[in-house]
Write a protein that holds these residues in place. Sequence first.
Motif, PDB file in Angstrom:
ATOM      1  N   GLY A  47       6.966  12.611 -15.282  1.00 49.58           N
ATOM      2  CA  GLY A  47       6.493  11.527 -16.127  1.00 49.58           C
ATOM      3  C   GLY A  47       5.503  10.638 -15.407  1.00 49.58           C
ATOM      4  O   GLY A  47       4.800  11.069 -14.489  1.00 49.58           O
ATOM      5  N   LYS A  48       5.465   9.382 -15.812  1.00 49.69           N
ATOM      6  CA  LYS A  48       4.562   8.391 -15.223  1.00 49.69           C
ATOM      7  C   LYS A  48       5.406   7.297 -14.592  1.00 49.69           C
ATOM      8  O   LYS A  48       6.224   6.657 -15.255  1.00 49.69           O
ATOM      9  CB  LYS A  48       3.656   7.807 -16.307  1.00 49.69           C
ATOM     10  CG  LYS A  48       2.775   6.696 -15.832  1.00 49.69           C
ATOM     11  CD  LYS A  48       1.352   6.944 -16.195  1.00 49.69           C
ATOM     12  CE  LYS A  48       0.520   5.729 -15.806  1.00 49.69           C
ATOM     13  NZ  LYS A  48      -0.370   6.001 -14.752  1.00 49.69           N
ATOM     14  N   LEU A  49       5.206   7.093 -13.294  1.00 52.51           N
ATOM     15  CA  LEU A  49       5.984   6.121 -12.518  1.00 52.51           C
ATOM     16  C   LEU A  49       5.225   4.813 -12.385  1.00 52.51           C
ATOM     17  O   LEU A  49       4.022   4.790 -12.121  1.00 52.51           O
ATOM     18  CB  LEU A  49       6.267   6.686 -11.116  1.00 52.51           C
ATOM     19  CG  LEU A  49       6.994   5.766 -10.130  1.00 52.51           C
ATOM     20  CD1 LEU A  49       8.416   5.473 -10.606  1.00 52.51           C
ATOM     21  CD2 LEU A  49       7.007   6.385  -8.744  1.00 52.51           C
ATOM     22  N   HIS A  50       5.967   3.730 -12.559  1.00 52.14           N
ATOM     23  CA  HIS A  50       5.434   2.398 -12.272  1.00 52.14           C
ATOM     24  C   HIS A  50       6.456   1.683 -11.390  1.00 52.14           C
ATOM     25  O   HIS A  50       7.633   1.582 -11.749  1.00 52.14           O
ATOM     26  CB  HIS A  50       5.171   1.596 -13.542  1.00 52.14           C
ATOM     27  CG  HIS A  50       4.702   0.215 -13.263  1.00 52.14           C
ATOM     28  ND1 HIS A  50       3.446  -0.056 -12.752  1.00 52.14           N
ATOM     29  CD2 HIS A  50       5.330  -0.983 -13.368  1.00 52.14           C
ATOM     30  CE1 HIS A  50       3.318  -1.357 -12.574  1.00 52.14           C
ATOM     31  NE2 HIS A  50       4.445  -1.940 -12.936  1.00 52.14           N
ATOM     32  N   GLU A 100       0.840  -1.211   0.000  1.00 51.63           N
ATOM     33  CA  GLU A 100       0.000   0.000   0.000  1.00 51.63           C
ATOM     34  C   GLU A 100       0.871   1.256   0.000  1.00 51.63           C
ATOM     35  O   GLU A 100       0.554   2.239  -0.667  1.00 51.63           O
ATOM     36  CB  GLU A 100      -0.921  -0.021   1.227  1.00 51.63           C
ATOM     37  CG  GLU A 100      -1.719   1.228   1.429  1.00 51.63           C
ATOM     38  CD  GLU A 100      -3.035   1.231   0.683  1.00 51.63           C
ATOM     39  OE1 GLU A 100      -3.618   2.307   0.559  1.00 51.63           O
ATOM     40  OE2 GLU A 100      -3.474   0.163   0.228  1.00 51.63           O
ATOM     41  N   VAL A 101       1.979   1.231   0.733  1.00 52.28           N
ATOM     42  CA  VAL A 101       2.914   2.369   0.741  1.00 52.28           C
ATOM     43  C   VAL A 101       3.430   2.614  -0.674  1.00 52.28           C
ATOM     44  O   VAL A 101       3.465   3.758  -1.146  1.00 52.28           O
ATOM     45  CB  VAL A 101       4.091   2.120   1.717  1.00 52.28           C
ATOM     46  CG1 VAL A 101       5.179   3.167   1.542  1.00 52.28           C
ATOM     47  CG2 VAL A 101       3.596   2.104   3.160  1.00 52.28           C
ATOM     48  N   LYS A 142       0.919   6.598  -6.956  1.00 53.66           N
ATOM     49  CA  LYS A 142      -0.201   7.496  -7.236  1.00 53.66           C
ATOM     50  C   LYS A 142       0.196   8.957  -6.996  1.00 53.66           C
ATOM     51  O   LYS A 142      -0.122   9.834  -7.805  1.00 53.66           O
ATOM     52  CB  LYS A 142      -1.405   7.123  -6.362  1.00 53.66           C
ATOM     53  CG  LYS A 142      -2.635   7.939  -6.663  1.00 53.66           C
ATOM     54  CD  LYS A 142      -3.833   7.470  -5.865  1.00 53.66           C
ATOM     55  CE  LYS A 142      -5.033   8.317  -6.227  1.00 53.66           C
ATOM     56  NZ  LYS A 142      -6.220   7.941  -5.474  1.00 53.66           N
ATOM     57  N   ALA A 143       0.877   9.232  -5.898  1.00 53.03           N
ATOM     58  CA  ALA A 143       1.296  10.604  -5.590  1.00 53.03           C
ATOM     59  C   ALA A 143       2.226  11.125  -6.681  1.00 53.03           C
ATOM     60  O   ALA A 143       2.082  12.263  -7.152  1.00 53.03           O
ATOM     61  CB  ALA A 143       1.980  10.664  -4.224  1.00 53.03           C
ATOM     62  N   TRP A 144       3.191  10.322  -7.074  1.00 52.83           N
ATOM     63  CA  TRP A 144       4.144  10.731  -8.115  1.00 52.83           C
ATOM     64  C   TRP A 144       3.403  11.054  -9.421  1.00 52.83           C
ATOM     65  O   TRP A 144       3.653  12.081 -10.046  1.00 52.83           O
ATOM     66  CB  TRP A 144       5.163   9.625  -8.364  1.00 52.83           C
ATOM     67  CG  TRP A 144       6.265  10.069  -9.264  1.00 52.83           C
ATOM     68  CD1 TRP A 144       6.291  10.006 -10.630  1.00 52.83           C
ATOM     69  CD2 TRP A 144       7.491  10.673  -8.859  1.00 52.83           C
ATOM     70  NE1 TRP A 144       7.463  10.520 -11.095  1.00 52.83           N
ATOM     71  CE2 TRP A 144       8.223  10.943 -10.027  1.00 52.83           C
ATOM     72  CE3 TRP A 144       8.049  11.003  -7.618  1.00 52.83           C
ATOM     73  CZ2 TRP A 144       9.477  11.529 -10.008  1.00 52.83           C
ATOM     74  CZ3 TRP A 144       9.302  11.588  -7.604  1.00 52.83           C
ATOM     75  CH2 TRP A 144       9.998  11.847  -8.782  1.00 52.83           C
TER      76      TRP A 144
END
Length: 146
Positions: A88-91, A31-32, A38-40
């Motif tokens: 950008g988009k973090l995964h 969850e962390v 999501k925050a990024w």
Amino acid sequence: MRPLLYLFFLASFLSFSQSSTTVDDKASILEVLAIQEKAWNNLDVELFMETYWKSDELIFYGSSGVTKGWQNTLERYKKSYPTKEHFGKLHLTSNEITKIDNGIYSVFGEYHLTRTVGNTKGIFMLVLKNIDGAWKIIADTSCKTE
């Protein structure tokens, strides 16, 4: 015979309790990571940093060296990722979560950052500790692999 049966059930219960606690801990730790991702992706570096231990003892090891302390780590992120294009988009991918001690886990994983200024990816190792009922990153080692 009865005492042996009692001990067997007690040992089974304790083993199950410890195992389900570990499962619960791992779910909370995932969850962390979900909060971070999501925050990024919402460009919210302050919320991203809420997953870190707000202490001068926080340690971040990255490609630019060692950063100590929560505030310094926040400033490092803001400097390294100054615009939406840099975020950008973090995964995040968690490859392994291992219990080190009661209330302390390590997480090994990968990050992928898709962005217009150039994609990047790397690996990370986090140490999380349960502090006052919340899982916080107390040490972060991140390294670019591309």
